[in-house]
Design a protein around this motif. Structure first.
Motif, PDB file in Angstrom:
ATOM      1  N   LEU A 160      -5.028  -3.964   6.210  1.00  0.00           N
ATOM      2  CA  LEU A 160      -5.120  -3.907   4.749  1.00  0.00           C
ATOM      3  C   LEU A 160      -5.822  -2.626   4.305  1.00  0.00           C
ATOM      4  O   LEU A 160      -6.412  -1.906   5.106  1.00  0.00           O
ATOM      5  CB  LEU A 160      -5.862  -5.139   4.224  1.00  0.00           C
ATOM      6  N   LEU A 193      -7.487  -7.801   9.051  1.00  0.00           N
ATOM      7  CA  LEU A 193      -8.073  -7.006   7.964  1.00  0.00           C
ATOM      8  C   LEU A 193      -7.820  -5.517   8.177  1.00  0.00           C
ATOM      9  O   LEU A 193      -7.692  -4.761   7.214  1.00  0.00           O
ATOM     10  CB  LEU A 193      -9.573  -7.254   7.851  1.00  0.00           C
ATOM     11  N   SER A 226      -8.546  -0.464   1.804  1.00  0.00           N
ATOM     12  CA  SER A 226      -9.768  -0.515   1.000  1.00  0.00           C
ATOM     13  C   SER A 226      -9.383  -0.250  -0.454  1.00  0.00           C
ATOM     14  O   SER A 226      -8.258   0.166  -0.748  1.00  0.00           O
ATOM     15  CB  SER A 226     -10.750   0.558   1.473  1.00  0.00           C
ATOM     16  N   TRP A 284      -4.266  -8.798  -3.447  1.00  0.00           N
ATOM     17  CA  TRP A 284      -5.647  -8.560  -3.035  1.00  0.00           C
ATOM     18  C   TRP A 284      -6.174  -9.833  -2.389  1.00  0.00           C
ATOM     19  O   TRP A 284      -5.667 -10.930  -2.637  1.00  0.00           O
ATOM     20  CB  TRP A 284      -6.535  -8.130  -4.205  1.00  0.00           C
ATOM     21  N   TYR A 309      -9.927  -6.555  -0.254  1.00  0.00           N
ATOM     22  CA  TYR A 309      -8.939  -5.774   0.475  1.00  0.00           C
ATOM     23  C   TYR A 309      -7.596  -5.893  -0.228  1.00  0.00           C
ATOM     24  O   TYR A 309      -7.343  -6.869  -0.920  1.00  0.00           O
ATOM     25  CB  TYR A 309      -8.807  -6.290   1.917  1.00  0.00           C
TER      26      TYR A 309
END
Length: 126
Positions: free
Chosen positions: A114, A111, A116, A15, A8
């Motif tokens: 964040l 998550l 992709s 990252w 992510y």
């Protein structure tokens, strides 16, 4: 750039690779290429805790210093001590030997904040 279902990206060009409840964190190829040759890395200590988007360290290039932002909340469980002696690993191998810290993720729900791989690529190719 490495594409992976467990990788992510933050809007601040870090990252995180998630494996169980552990995250490995580094800066993206885009970030290190914009900064230029990394000459110094300032990393936190094992046991330090951070909130999502909090500054956890910095990287120094030949002409600039840039803060590093934590992509998820959690506790630092390891730092990449190889970067202290060889900071150019961030430039040479940002997704393998150039990782910066490992952390125990405390809030996996973050998550959703964040990007992709595909969304991150779109954000940097504007």
């Amino acid at each position: 750039m490495e594409a992976s279902n467990n990788l992510y990206f933050s809007k601040e060009h870090t990252w995180i690779k998630i494996e169980n409840d552990t995250g490995t964190i580094g800066i993206t190829t885009f970030a290190q290429s914009e900064l230029g040759e990394i000459v110094y890395v300032d990393l936190p200590s094992v046991g330090d805790e951070f909130e999502q988007d909090e500054v956890f360290g910095s990287v120094e290039a030949l002409k600039t210093v840039s803060d590093l932002f934590m992509p998820l909340s959690g506790e630092v469980t390891a730092i990449n001590e190889n970067l202290l002696e060889n900071p150019t690993l961030v430039n040479e191998k940002p997704f393998s030997e150039g990782w910066m810290v490992k952390m125990k993720v405390s809030n996996p729900n973050e998550l959703s904040n964040l990007l992709s791989h595909e969304a991150y690529q779109k954000s940097i190719n504007k």
